[in-house]
Design a protein around this motif. Structure first.
Motif, PDB file in Angstrom:
ATOM      1  N   LEU A 217       0.831  -1.211   0.000  1.00 43.96           N
ATOM      2  CA  LEU A 217       0.000   0.000   0.000  1.00 43.96           C
ATOM      3  C   LEU A 217       0.863   1.257   0.000  1.00 43.96           C
ATOM      4  CD1 LEU A 217      -2.718  -1.079   2.578  1.00 43.96           C
ATOM      5  CD2 LEU A 217      -2.898  -1.029   0.077  1.00 43.96           C
ATOM      6  N   PRO A 218       0.475   2.260  -0.781  1.00 37.60           N
ATOM      7  CA  PRO A 218       1.240   3.515  -0.823  1.00 37.60           C
ATOM      8  C   PRO A 218       1.421   4.155   0.558  1.00 37.60           C
ATOM      9  CG  PRO A 218      -0.357   3.462  -2.596  1.00 37.60           C
ATOM     10  CD  PRO A 218      -0.638   2.264  -1.734  1.00 37.60           C
ATOM     11  N   ALA A 219       0.408   4.083   1.419  1.00 41.49           N
ATOM     12  CA  ALA A 219       0.517   4.689   2.748  1.00 41.49           C
ATOM     13  C   ALA A 219       1.654   4.066   3.548  1.00 41.49           C
ATOM     14  CB  ALA A 219      -0.797   4.544   3.508  1.00 41.49           C
ATOM     15  N   ILE A 220       1.847   2.768   3.402  1.00 39.78           N
ATOM     16  CA  ILE A 220       2.923   2.083   4.107  1.00 39.78           C
ATOM     17  C   ILE A 220       4.260   2.347   3.421  1.00 39.78           C
ATOM     18  CG2 ILE A 220       3.800  -0.188   4.828  1.00 39.78           C
ATOM     19  CD1 ILE A 220       1.324   0.896   6.422  1.00 39.78           C
ATOM     20  N   ALA A 221       4.258   2.353   2.109  1.00 37.71           N
ATOM     21  CA  ALA A 221       5.485   2.639   1.362  1.00 37.71           C
ATOM     22  C   ALA A 221       6.023   4.031   1.697  1.00 37.71           C
ATOM     23  CB  ALA A 221       5.235   2.509  -0.136  1.00 37.71           C
ATOM     24  N   ASN A 222       5.140   4.982   1.930  1.00 36.73           N
ATOM     25  CA  ASN A 222       5.532   6.358   2.227  1.00 36.73           C
ATOM     26  C   ASN A 222       5.769   6.606   3.717  1.00 36.73           C
ATOM     27  OD1 ASN A 222       5.270   7.039  -0.492  1.00 36.73           O
ATOM     28  ND2 ASN A 222       3.098   7.482  -0.251  1.00 36.73           N
ATOM     29  N   LEU A 223       5.409   5.645   4.547  1.00 37.10           N
ATOM     30  CA  LEU A 223       5.496   5.833   5.996  1.00 37.10           C
ATOM     31  C   LEU A 223       6.926   6.106   6.445  1.00 37.10           C
ATOM     32  CD1 LEU A 223       4.206   5.820   8.787  1.00 37.10           C
ATOM     33  CD2 LEU A 223       4.415   3.325   8.798  1.00 37.10           C
ATOM     34  N   ARG A 224       7.889   5.348   5.954  1.00 41.02           N
ATOM     35  CA  ARG A 224       9.278   5.530   6.385  1.00 41.02           C
ATOM     36  C   ARG A 224       9.744   6.960   6.127  1.00 41.02           C
ATOM     37  NH1 ARG A 224      14.161   1.821   4.367  1.00 41.02           N
ATOM     38  NH2 ARG A 224      13.065   0.333   5.675  1.00 41.02           N
ATOM     39  N   GLY A 225       9.496   7.465   4.938  1.00 44.55           N
ATOM     40  CA  GLY A 225       9.917   8.826   4.621  1.00 44.55           C
ATOM     41  C   GLY A 225       9.247   9.858   5.508  1.00 44.55           C
ATOM     42  N   ARG A 226       7.981   9.656   5.776  1.00 50.06           N
ATOM     43  CA  ARG A 226       7.256  10.597   6.636  1.00 50.06           C
ATOM     44  C   ARG A 226       7.775  10.540   8.072  1.00 50.06           C
ATOM     45  NH1 ARG A 226       0.966   9.876   5.431  1.00 50.06           N
ATOM     46  NH2 ARG A 226       0.857  11.723   6.758  1.00 50.06           N
TER      47      ARG A 226
END
Length: 193
Positions: A117-126
C-alpha cells in the motif's frame, strides 16, 4: 476508491463505511471481514459500499491510509508542539499506537497486502522527516556523525520497540515501564533530551 464523494451525504456514507471497517477489523480481524458486514455496521446498503469501493481490500487500504495519517498527526502534534524530552517522545509514540492497538494489530498481522500500500510505502519517509525535525530540536548541540542515518536507526528502533511493547508485551510489563524504559534507551543512545 472507485469514486470520490462530493456531497455531504456521500462523504458521510464513505466516513461510515471507513469507521465500520476500522471497528470490524479491530473486533474480528481481516479474515472475518466482508463487505456485507461493513455495510451492516455502517448502516448503508451493500450497493453504497460498492459505489465507492471495488471490494473489501480497497476499503481496508483506505483505512490503512487514514490510520497512518492519524498516527503521524498524533506524533507531530505531540512531539512538535512543546518541549521534546525523551520521556515525552516515548509517551507520545506509545500512546498514539496504544489508542489504536486492536486495529494496529489486525493491520500489522493480518493484511496480506499491507506492505504494497502507498501509505505504508511512504510511511518511512514521513517518519524520517518527523524524526529529523525532532533531531534538530533536541540533538543539534551534540550531533551524530551521520544525522540522517541516526534518525533512520532511531526511528526504526523506536517503531519496533513500541509495536512489540503494545502488540506482544513482556508478561507483566506496564505502560509506564515501557515508556520509562524506552525514554531511558533513547537517552542513552541520543543523550539527554
Amino acid at each position: 476508491m472507485k469514486k470520490r464523494p462530493g456531497q455531504g451525504r456521500s462523504r458521510a456514507t464513505v466516513e461510515a463505511v471507513l469507521e465500520a471497517t476500522a471497528q470490524l477489523l479491530a473486533e474480528t480481524g481481516y479474515g472475518a471481514l466482508t463487505t456485507n458486514h461493513i455495510a451492516e455496521r455502517a448502516g448503508v446498503s451493500i450497493g453504497s459500499v460498492y459505489q465507492y469501493f471495488p471490494g473489501k481490500e480497497a476499503v481496508v487500504a483506505q483505512v490503512v491510509e487514514r490510520v497512518v495519517d492519524d498516527v503521524l498527526a498524533d506524533f507531530s502534534t505531540g512531539l512538535l508542539a512543546g518541549p521534546t524530552d525523551n520521556r515525552r517522545i516515548a509517551a507520545v509514540v506509545y500512546d498514539a499506537i496504544d489508542r489504536r492497538a486492536a486495529l494496529v494489530r489486525a493491520l500489522t498481522y493480518e493484511i496480506p497486502f499491507l506492505r504494497d500500500l502507498p501509505a505504508i510505502a511512504n510511511l518511512r519517509g514521513r517518519l524520517l522527516l518527523l524524526a529529523s525535525q525532532i533531531y534538530m530540536r533536541t540533538l543539534a548541540e551534540k550531533p551524530f556523525t551521520h544525522p540522517h542515518v541516526a534518525s533512520f536507526i532511531l526511528t526504526a528502533m523506536v517503531r519496533s520497540a513500541v509495536l512489540d511493547s503494545i502488540l506482544n508485551p513482556l508478561p507483566g510489563m506496564t505502560r509506564e515501564q515501557a515508556i520509562d524504559t524506552l525514554a531511558e534507551i533513547i537517552a542513552r543512545i541520543a543523550g539527554p533530551g
